[in-house]
Design a protein around this motif. Structure first.
Motif, PDB file in Angstrom:
ATOM      1  N   ILE A   8      10.994   8.865  -5.731  1.00 46.79           N
ATOM      2  CA  ILE A   8       9.289   8.094  -5.758  1.00 46.79           C
ATOM      3  C   ILE A   8       9.314   7.051  -4.693  1.00 46.79           C
ATOM      4  CG2 ILE A   8       7.893   7.431  -7.731  1.00 46.79           C
ATOM      5  CD1 ILE A   8       9.963   8.231  -9.665  1.00 46.79           C
ATOM      6  N   LEU A   9       8.527   6.832  -4.070  1.00 46.39           N
ATOM      7  CA  LEU A   9       8.431   6.729  -3.116  1.00 46.39           C
ATOM      8  C   LEU A   9       7.273   5.926  -3.264  1.00 46.39           C
ATOM      9  CD1 LEU A   9       8.917   5.090   0.489  1.00 46.39           C
ATOM     10  CD2 LEU A   9       6.684   6.825   0.683  1.00 46.39           C
ATOM     11  N   GLY A  10       7.464   4.090  -3.175  1.00 44.47           N
ATOM     12  CA  GLY A  10       6.578   2.654  -4.327  1.00 44.47           C
ATOM     13  C   GLY A  10       6.094   2.806  -3.070  1.00 44.47           C
ATOM     14  N   LEU A  11       4.719   2.460  -2.748  1.00 47.90           N
ATOM     15  CA  LEU A  11       3.094   1.657  -1.721  1.00 47.90           C
ATOM     16  C   LEU A  11       2.641   0.696  -2.466  1.00 47.90           C
ATOM     17  CD1 LEU A  11       2.690   4.965   0.391  1.00 47.90           C
ATOM     18  CD2 LEU A  11       4.667   3.240   1.109  1.00 47.90           C
ATOM     19  N   CYS A  12       2.271  -0.756  -1.634  1.00 46.74           N
ATOM     20  CA  CYS A  12       1.609  -1.348  -0.973  1.00 46.74           C
ATOM     21  C   CYS A  12       0.966  -1.598   0.230  1.00 46.74           C
ATOM     22  CB  CYS A  12       2.078  -2.574  -1.718  1.00 46.74           C
ATOM     23  SG  CYS A  12       0.783  -3.782  -1.358  1.00 46.74           S
ATOM     24  N   SER A  13      -0.279  -0.759   0.146  1.00 48.98           N
ATOM     25  CA  SER A  13      -0.458  -0.244   1.879  1.00 48.98           C
ATOM     26  C   SER A  13      -2.225  -0.480   1.710  1.00 48.98           C
ATOM     27  CB  SER A  13      -0.151   1.109   2.046  1.00 48.98           C
ATOM     28  OG  SER A  13      -0.812   1.308   3.324  1.00 48.98           O
ATOM     29  N   TYR A  14      -2.547  -0.567   3.048  1.00 46.14           N
ATOM     30  CA  TYR A  14      -4.055  -0.772   3.707  1.00 46.14           C
ATOM     31  C   TYR A  14      -4.868  -2.261   2.734  1.00 46.14           C
ATOM     32  CZ  TYR A  14      -2.964   3.892   3.667  1.00 46.14           C
ATOM     33  OH  TYR A  14      -2.619   5.495   4.221  1.00 46.14           O
ATOM     34  N   VAL A  67       6.582  12.034  -5.022  1.00 46.57           N
ATOM     35  CA  VAL A  67       5.783  11.336  -5.566  1.00 46.57           C
ATOM     36  C   VAL A  67       5.838   9.824  -5.067  1.00 46.57           C
ATOM     37  CG1 VAL A  67       4.257  10.380  -7.517  1.00 46.57           C
ATOM     38  CG2 VAL A  67       5.967  12.030  -7.515  1.00 46.57           C
ATOM     39  N   VAL A  68       4.607   9.653  -4.050  1.00 48.68           N
ATOM     40  CA  VAL A  68       4.131   8.858  -3.458  1.00 48.68           C
ATOM     41  C   VAL A  68       3.097   8.135  -5.213  1.00 48.68           C
ATOM     42  CG1 VAL A  68       3.118   7.483  -1.447  1.00 48.68           C
ATOM     43  CG2 VAL A  68       4.075   9.591  -1.555  1.00 48.68           C
ATOM     44  N   ALA A  69       3.570   7.045  -5.152  1.00 45.78           N
ATOM     45  CA  ALA A  69       2.644   6.176  -6.099  1.00 45.78           C
ATOM     46  C   ALA A  69       2.258   4.990  -5.305  1.00 45.78           C
ATOM     47  CB  ALA A  69       4.103   4.960  -6.940  1.00 45.78           C
ATOM     48  N   TYR A  70       1.347   5.188  -5.489  1.00 45.13           N
ATOM     49  CA  TYR A  70       0.536   3.838  -4.905  1.00 45.13           C
ATOM     50  C   TYR A  70      -0.209   3.196  -6.208  1.00 45.13           C
ATOM     51  CZ  TYR A  70      -3.464   2.559  -1.587  1.00 45.13           C
ATOM     52  OH  TYR A  70      -4.280   1.170  -1.075  1.00 45.13           O
ATOM     53  N   ASN A  71      -0.307   1.449  -5.980  1.00 42.11           N
ATOM     54  CA  ASN A  71      -0.922   0.252  -6.301  1.00 42.11           C
ATOM     55  C   ASN A  71      -2.605   0.134  -6.499  1.00 42.11           C
ATOM     56  OD1 ASN A  71      -1.202  -0.453  -3.963  1.00 42.11           O
ATOM     57  ND2 ASN A  71      -0.215  -2.769  -4.163  1.00 42.11           N
ATOM     58  N   PHE A  72      -3.095   1.542  -6.563  1.00 39.50           N
ATOM     59  CA  PHE A  72      -4.516   1.128  -7.058  1.00 39.50           C
ATOM     60  C   PHE A  72      -5.045   2.372  -7.775  1.00 39.50           C
ATOM     61  CE2 PHE A  72      -4.114  -2.183  -4.029  1.00 39.50           C
ATOM     62  CZ  PHE A  72      -4.947  -3.340  -4.902  1.00 39.50           C
ATOM     63  N   ARG A  73      -6.065   2.143  -8.537  1.00 41.45           N
ATOM     64  CA  ARG A  73      -6.452   3.538  -8.788  1.00 41.45           C
ATOM     65  C   ARG A  73      -8.017   3.377  -8.447  1.00 41.45           C
ATOM     66  NH1 ARG A  73      -4.744   4.802 -15.525  1.00 41.45           N
ATOM     67  NH2 ARG A  73      -6.401   6.967 -14.406  1.00 41.45           N
ATOM     68  N   PRO A  74      -8.606   4.032  -7.523  1.00 35.88           N
ATOM     69  CA  PRO A  74      -9.633   4.428  -7.649  1.00 35.88           C
ATOM     70  C   PRO A  74     -10.907   4.501  -8.429  1.00 35.88           C
ATOM     71  CG  PRO A  74      -8.249   6.064  -6.030  1.00 35.88           C
ATOM     72  CD  PRO A  74      -7.460   5.702  -6.667  1.00 35.88           C
ATOM     73  N   ALA A 124       4.445  16.941   0.805  1.00 40.61           N
ATOM     74  CA  ALA A 124       4.960  17.874   0.301  1.00 40.61           C
ATOM     75  C   ALA A 124       5.283  17.280  -1.309  1.00 40.61           C
ATOM     76  CB  ALA A 124       6.145  18.243  -0.005  1.00 40.61           C
ATOM     77  N   ALA A 125       4.181  15.943  -1.342  1.00 41.87           N
ATOM     78  CA  ALA A 125       4.381  15.028  -2.930  1.00 41.87           C
ATOM     79  C   ALA A 125       2.677  15.193  -2.896  1.00 41.87           C
ATOM     80  CB  ALA A 125       4.731  13.906  -2.119  1.00 41.87           C
ATOM     81  N   ARG A 126       3.200  14.873  -4.729  1.00 37.08           N
ATOM     82  CA  ARG A 126       1.819  14.150  -5.012  1.00 37.08           C
ATOM     83  C   ARG A 126       1.740  13.053  -5.077  1.00 37.08           C
ATOM     84  NH1 ARG A 126       2.218  12.724 -10.728  1.00 37.08           N
ATOM     85  NH2 ARG A 126       4.288  12.927 -10.885  1.00 37.08           N
ATOM     86  N   VAL A 127       0.967  12.245  -5.070  1.00 39.03           N
ATOM     87  CA  VAL A 127       0.080  11.301  -4.564  1.00 39.03           C
ATOM     88  C   VAL A 127      -0.689  11.005  -5.890  1.00 39.03           C
ATOM     89  CG1 VAL A 127      -1.728   9.313  -3.964  1.00 39.03           C
ATOM     90  CG2 VAL A 127      -0.496  10.935  -2.275  1.00 39.03           C
ATOM     91  N   SER A 128      -0.086   9.193  -6.625  1.00 42.32           N
ATOM     92  CA  SER A 128       0.122   8.851  -7.943  1.00 42.32           C
ATOM     93  C   SER A 128      -0.715   7.997  -7.917  1.00 42.32           C
ATOM     94  CB  SER A 128       1.284   9.511  -8.814  1.00 42.32           C
ATOM     95  OG  SER A 128       0.818   8.874 -10.110  1.00 42.32           O
TER      96      SER A 128
END
Length: 572
Positions: A8-14, A67-74, A124-128
């Motif tokens: 699981i890759l956690g990201l803060c980005s953009y 999984v790529v875990a992104y720190n905001f829910r659009p 290959a990953a799911r973005v969550s």
């Protein structure tokens, strides 16, 4: 049932403070802020360097990420658009209603595009996407190592939320349950940023400067104004739009209203000299921030029943407020993680996905961990790009040697081990100096850090001797808490006492950082004082030095006397 993700890759980005964290089978491989590697402070770029380092550290490639875990829910931004239109019912906020609704809708679409971009980078990953405040909560609670606690998150904005109170449970499989929420436009972070900008500093970067300035002002001058502008309610607080108009997520909309300006002062240009009105305004803002934070902490105690508190979000970096909560005795212990701001949500987002997937592996590597970034031990060093620098290798006596140099009055940069998480240097990317040296604060501000002369410098102290100098009464391993000082501190190390009578200290145990503990012990044997000045290895406007090249640039272009870089003593 689908197999639980193992990578699981956690990201803060953009947005700002881009960062990445990597969980493999529940183990935190590492975490690093992109600025420490790219040299772009508060960068919002995709954290390419951070991701490359993490995957390389784990021996993986992008195709191995589950999984790529992104720190905001659009989608959560969209909920604010209809709510924003209600502002049209009041003449005070009418002109902001439609632009605010449009701005939140636009950010929702922009965030969705960012999620898609991440999907293309990791096909290959799911973005969550993860709710922003949930990521903050999990970052703080998981790092505490406690089995349960209250969790208070206060920031400027996460989707719609600005303040949440939650209850955290379970050390091995950390989870939080949100109990109360305050939504924008009631935002303490928004108000603090607005006044920071009004007084001529960069919002989102220099709020700490305002906190330091506050100690020099008289809060009584604008106390009533802030009591009206930020009103406390039984369950939280509200912000009066007559002073701070509702946020519009588009440039060109000022954050301070005409009434606020008329009652205080015109906007200060950065080059304009500081006047008493500026100091007094900062002091009143800081005082009100502390009052509201303490009120929220009391509320968290009431609704959770917990005797421990974790605090996260950007406002958690206001160390004086954290110190006030501790002093009030509302909780037996208060914890702030090393990276309480948005960068740290990369960790929390990854933890959220790990929990939601019901992965069989428990979490590990997060509890009380702060040295999480790249290490450059054993890296060859070429000083050719820095003519005039020379080095000599130190052996097992490095700590004793460094203590001797500090005791003699040298100001030394220290680069060792893994990069710290969060905004504070904690002994691995630090500038150290003796607090006994006459004029050391003036020298550090003028010739090393190149910053305002009123800015204080924080001390690090042997944890076992902290009570001799500081009154905090608990450990402060991440330099996130302001403490009162004892008479002994005022007498022996007045350089580390700010104008408000506090110090933002770091307590150091041998288990946390053996080398720094050894340096402090050696310094104490020579001077009788187990305290050193510790500030970040950088100059104003630059990020903390994450690589040897950045550290050598810092030495070459500042008033540092020397740099101890992975056992090598480098001088000009």
């Amino acid at each position: 049932m689908d197999q639980a993700p193992s990578v699981i890759l956690g990201l803060c980005s953009y947005t700002h403070d881009s960062a990445a964290a990597l969980l493999v089978d529940g183990q935190l491989v590492g975490f690093v802020e992109e600025e420490r590697l790219s040299q772009k402070k508060h960068t919002k770029d995709y954290p390419r360097h951070a991701v490359e380092w993490l995957l390389g550290e784990a021996g993986l490639s992008a195709t191995d990420v589950d999984v790529v875990a992104y720190n905001f829910r659009p989608a959560r931004y969209l909920l604010e658009s209809p709510a924003a239109l209600r502002l049209a019912l009041s003449p005070t906020t009418r002109d902001r209603a439609v632009p605010r609704a449009r701005g939140f809708a636009k950010v929702a679409m922009r965030t969705q595009l960012r999620v898609r971009d991440l999907g293309r980078r990791f096909p290959a990953a799911r973005v969550s996407p993860v709710l922003h405040h949930r990521a903050h909560q999990l970052t703080a609670f998981a790092a505490s190592g406690w089995n349960e606690s209250a969790v208070l998150v206060v920031d400027s904005l996460g989707e719609r939320q600005t303040t949440t109170i939650a209850h955290g449970h379970d050390t091995l499989r950390p989870r939080t349950r949100t109990l109360e929420t305050i939504n924008d436009p009631a935002s303490l972070g928004y108000v603090y940023g607005a006044v920071t900008e009004h007084l001529g500093w960069r919002r989102g970067d220099e709020e700490g400067t305002l906190m330091a300035l506050a100690a020099l002002g008289n809060p009584g001058r604008f106390r009533e104004l802030f009591a009206r502008a930020v009103r406390v309610t039984p369950t939280g607080f509200t912000v009066d739009p007559l002073y701070f108009p509702p946020r519009v997520l588009t440039s060109g909309y000022p954050r301070t209203a005409r009434r606020f300006i008329d009652a205080t002062c015109p906007k200060r240009h950065p080059s304009e000299p500081l006047r008493d009105v500026h100091r007094d305004l900062a002091a009143a803002l800081q005082e009100r921030t502390e009052q509201v934070m303490l009120h929220l902490a009391r509320r968290a105690r009431t609704v959770t029943g917990s005797r421990r508190l974790c605090v996260g979000g950007g406002v958690a970096t206001n160390c004086v407020s954290i110190g006030r909560i501790i002093e009030a005795g509302v909780f037996d212990e208060v914890f702030v993680p090393p990276a309480p701001g948005d960068a740290g949500t990369a960790i929390g987002a990854a933890i959220a996905v790990h929990h939601d997937s019901r992965a069989p592996q428990p979490m590990s590597g997060v509890t009380r961990a702060c040295y999480l970034g790249p290490s450059f031990q054993g890296t060859s060093l070429d000083l050719t790009p820095w003519p005039g620098l020379q080095e000599k290798a130190l052996g097992a006596e490095a700590a004793e040697f460094l203590a001797e140099q500090l005791a003699s009055g040298l100001v030394v940069g220290l680069f060792q081990g893994r990069v710290e998480a969060g905004p504070r240097a904690l002994g691995n990317r630090s500038i150290l100096a003796s607090p006994r040296e006459p004029g050391v604060i003036e020298r550090l501000n003028a010739t090393v850090k190149f910053r305002e002369p009123f800015r204080p410098f924080a001390p690090m102290v042997l944890a076992e001797r902290a009570s001799e100098f500081f009154t905090l009464g608990q450990e402060a391993p991440y330099m996130s808490m302001a403490s009162g000082v004892t008479d002994k501190a005022r007498e022996l190390v007045p350089a580390i006492v700010h104008a408000n009578g506090t110090s933002r200290l770091q307590t150091v145990t041998h288990a946390q950082n053996p080398f720094i503990h050894e340096v402090l012990s050696a310094f104490a044997r020579r001077t009788g004082i187990p305290v050193l000045i510790n500030t970040s290895l950088n100059v104003m406007g630059k990020p903390i030095c994450g690589t040897p090249e950045m550290a050598l640039d810092c030495l070459a272009n500042s008033g540092l006397d020397a740099l101890l870089l992975e056992g090598r003593w480098i001088t000009k």
